[in-house]
Design a protein around this motif. Structure first.
Motif, short mmCIF file in Angstrom:
data_model
loop_
_atom_site.label_atom_id
_atom_site.label_comp_id
_atom_site.label_asym_id
_atom_site.label_seq_id
_atom_site.Cartn_x
_atom_site.Cartn_y
_atom_site.Cartn_z
N ASP A 14 0.75 -1.18 0.02
CA ASP A 14 0.09 -0.13 0.03
C ASP A 14 0.78 1.23 0.02
O ASP A 14 0.39 2.20 -0.72
N LEU A 15 1.86 1.07 0.74
CA LEU A 15 2.82 2.40 0.94
C LEU A 15 3.60 2.85 -0.29
O LEU A 15 3.69 3.74 -0.81
N VAL A 16 4.42 1.67 -0.98
CA VAL A 16 4.95 1.84 -2.24
C VAL A 16 4.34 2.03 -3.24
O VAL A 16 4.80 2.91 -3.95
N HIS A 17 3.08 1.71 -3.24
CA HIS A 17 2.28 1.89 -4.59
C HIS A 17 1.25 2.93 -4.37
O HIS A 17 0.49 3.07 -5.20
N LYS A 18 1.51 4.12 -3.40
CA LYS A 18 0.57 4.95 -3.30
C LYS A 18 0.81 6.06 -4.53
O LYS A 18 -0.02 6.51 -4.82
N ASN A 19 1.90 6.22 -5.12
CA ASN A 19 2.00 7.02 -6.24
C ASN A 19 3.23 6.44 -7.08
O ASN A 19 4.12 5.66 -6.53
N GLN A 20 3.23 6.95 -8.21
CA GLN A 20 4.36 6.44 -9.25
C GLN A 20 5.79 6.94 -8.88
O GLN A 20 6.57 6.13 -9.15
#
Length: 194
Positions: A14-20
């Motif tokens: 969730d944290l890594v994929h929050k934004n590009q």
């Protein structure tokens, strides 16, 4: 002589994929970072993953498009498999610092740890607060610049500069491994303030 533990912060889907920007930074760092963790394991050092779990009643928890990320038991809260081995330790935290209202200090003391290598995401938040809290507890602190990430490079550099000027030896993972192999330990930073 005490032992060394590598502390990782927030290597969770969730944290890594929050934004590009976050995803790109972690993707770029992953081969070297995962390799460093493997080398530290091979040398017999502890890997401790600090896993952020947001509490539903936390008024400061950031919502992602109206959704509370990294909730206990969700797939998005799990430590990403490319960083995790069965021998690693996972400690839940509910705030940025891995030491805040957790048993991290007690667990490290039970293992005989006196030096921590603080890694993960984001440099200016969880890495920086965990390093400062480790300093307050008397640990020798190293931060490998190639094993910390931020969505913005300027945030990462500002955090590395702050930690280097205050509480940590900031270097790269290759130098940490070299010091362990040649010195048998990581020399303690001599603290000097202007």
């Amino acid at each position: 002589m005490g032992k060394i533990a590598v502390l990782t912060n927030d290597l969770q889907r969730d944290l890594v994929h929050k934004n590009q920007e976050r995803l790109d930074a972690v993707t770029k760092a992953t081969p070297g970072y995962a390799g460093f963790l493997d080398e530290m394991r091979r040398r017999g050092h502890h890997i401790v993953h600090l896993q952020l779990i947001n509490l539903p009643d936390d008024p400061n928890a950031e919502l992602y498009e109206g959704r509370l990320p990294v909730q206990k038991g969700t797939e998005g809260a799990a430590i990403m498999p490319e960083f995790l081995e069965d021998t690693d330790i996972v400690i839940e935290k509910n705030k940025d610092s891995g030491f805040y209202e957790t048993d991290l200090h007690e667990r490290l003391q039970a293992l005989g740890v006196d030096t921590v290598v603080v890694t993960g995401m984001q440099s200016q938040i969880c890495v920086q607060t965990t390093a400062a809290d480790a300093f307050f507890r008397g640990y020798n602190i190293y931060v490998p610049g190639d094993c910390v990430v931020s969505a913005r490079e300027a945030d990462k550099q500002r955090a590395l500069d702050w930690m280097a000027g205050y509480c940590a030896t900031v270097t790269d993972s290759a130098e940490i491994l070299r010091l362990i192999d040649t010195e048998g330990h990581l020399p303690r930073k001599v603290i000097k303030t202007p």
